[in-house]
Write an enzyme that holds these catalytic residues in place. Sequence first.
Site, short mmCIF file in Angstrom:
data_model
loop_
_atom_site.label_atom_id
_atom_site.label_comp_id
_atom_site.label_asym_id
_atom_site.label_seq_id
_atom_site.Cartn_x
_atom_site.Cartn_y
_atom_site.Cartn_z
N ILE A 23 13.57 2.24 10.10
CA ILE A 23 14.72 1.46 9.64
C ILE A 23 15.39 2.10 8.42
O ILE A 23 16.56 1.84 8.15
CB ILE A 23 14.27 0.00 9.34
CG1 ILE A 23 15.45 -0.96 9.43
CG2 ILE A 23 13.56 -0.10 7.99
CD1 ILE A 23 15.04 -2.44 9.46
N HIS A 29 0.42 4.06 11.56
CA HIS A 29 1.62 4.61 12.19
C HIS A 29 1.74 6.08 11.84
O HIS A 29 1.39 6.51 10.75
CB HIS A 29 2.87 3.85 11.75
CG HIS A 29 2.97 3.63 10.27
ND1 HIS A 29 2.28 2.62 9.62
CD2 HIS A 29 3.65 4.30 9.32
CE1 HIS A 29 2.55 2.69 8.33
NE2 HIS A 29 3.36 3.71 8.11
N HIS A 38 4.39 9.00 11.26
CA HIS A 38 5.80 9.33 11.02
C HIS A 38 6.10 10.69 11.65
O HIS A 38 5.29 11.62 11.53
CB HIS A 38 6.08 9.50 9.52
CG HIS A 38 5.96 8.28 8.69
ND1 HIS A 38 7.05 7.57 8.24
CD2 HIS A 38 4.88 7.66 8.16
CE1 HIS A 38 6.65 6.57 7.48
NE2 HIS A 38 5.34 6.60 7.40
P1 5GP Z 1 4.47 3.73 5.23
O1 5GP Z 1 4.98 3.89 3.83
O2 5GP Z 1 3.64 2.48 5.40
O3 5GP Z 1 3.79 4.96 5.73
O4 5GP Z 1 5.77 3.62 6.14
C1 5GP Z 1 6.30 2.42 6.61
C2 5GP Z 1 7.63 2.76 7.24
O5 5GP Z 1 8.06 1.65 8.00
C3 5GP Z 1 8.73 3.08 6.24
O6 5GP Z 1 9.25 4.38 6.50
C4 5GP Z 1 9.76 1.99 6.48
O7 5GP Z 1 11.09 2.42 6.34
C5 5GP Z 1 9.45 1.54 7.89
N1 5GP Z 1 9.78 0.15 8.14
C6 5GP Z 1 9.50 -0.91 7.36
N2 5GP Z 1 9.93 -2.05 7.91
C7 5GP Z 1 10.52 -1.69 9.09
C8 5GP Z 1 11.16 -2.46 10.13
O8 5GP Z 1 11.27 -3.68 10.07
N3 5GP Z 1 11.64 -1.75 11.18
C9 5GP Z 1 11.52 -0.39 11.27
N4 5GP Z 1 12.04 0.19 12.35
N5 5GP Z 1 10.91 0.35 10.32
C10 5GP Z 1 10.42 -0.30 9.24
#
Ligand code: 5GP
Length: 113
Positions: free
Chosen positions: A30, A99, A101
């Site tokens: 997002i 997840h 990336h």
């Molecule tokens: P982390 O920092 O946990 O590795 O990454 C989480 C990712 O999830 C971030 O890049 C953030 O932008 C993405 N993200 C958070 N909320 C949402 C959402 O509601 N929808 C989508 N598509 N991505 C999200």
Amino acid sequence: MACLFCQIAEKKIPSDIMYEDESMLAFRDIDPQAPTHFLVIPKEHIETLNDLTPEKSSLIGDMVNRARELAGEEGISESGYRMVMNCNRDGGQAVFHIHLHLLGGRSLGWPPG
Ligand code: 5GP
Ligand code: ZN
């Protein structure tokens, strides 16, 4: 159901889905940090990489393989890309459902800040 990515996997929260099968989902981030930035998640709720077990680890190979194929569809195989999994505070994990990336479409710096 509190987990954001479980809700995305169940379509309770909409997302831009790129791929889905019985065990995983890929959707666009997002808040993209590169021209291509998507996430691959298992449908099973696993909080962090610390919670991965040997029995579940083949899932990671499947996620990497899928991300590689999607990178090809995005046209960034030759230019290159980065796959990242963040764990806990120092890893910068914000969503506690594992997840992968995949980022690409521009030159990414190294090392990360
Ligand atoms: P982390 O920092 O946990 O590795 O990454 C989480 C990712 O999830 C971030 O890049 C953030 O932008 C993405 N993200 C958070 N909320 C949402 C959402 O509601 N929808 C989508 N598509 N991505 C999200
Ligand atoms: Zn979850």
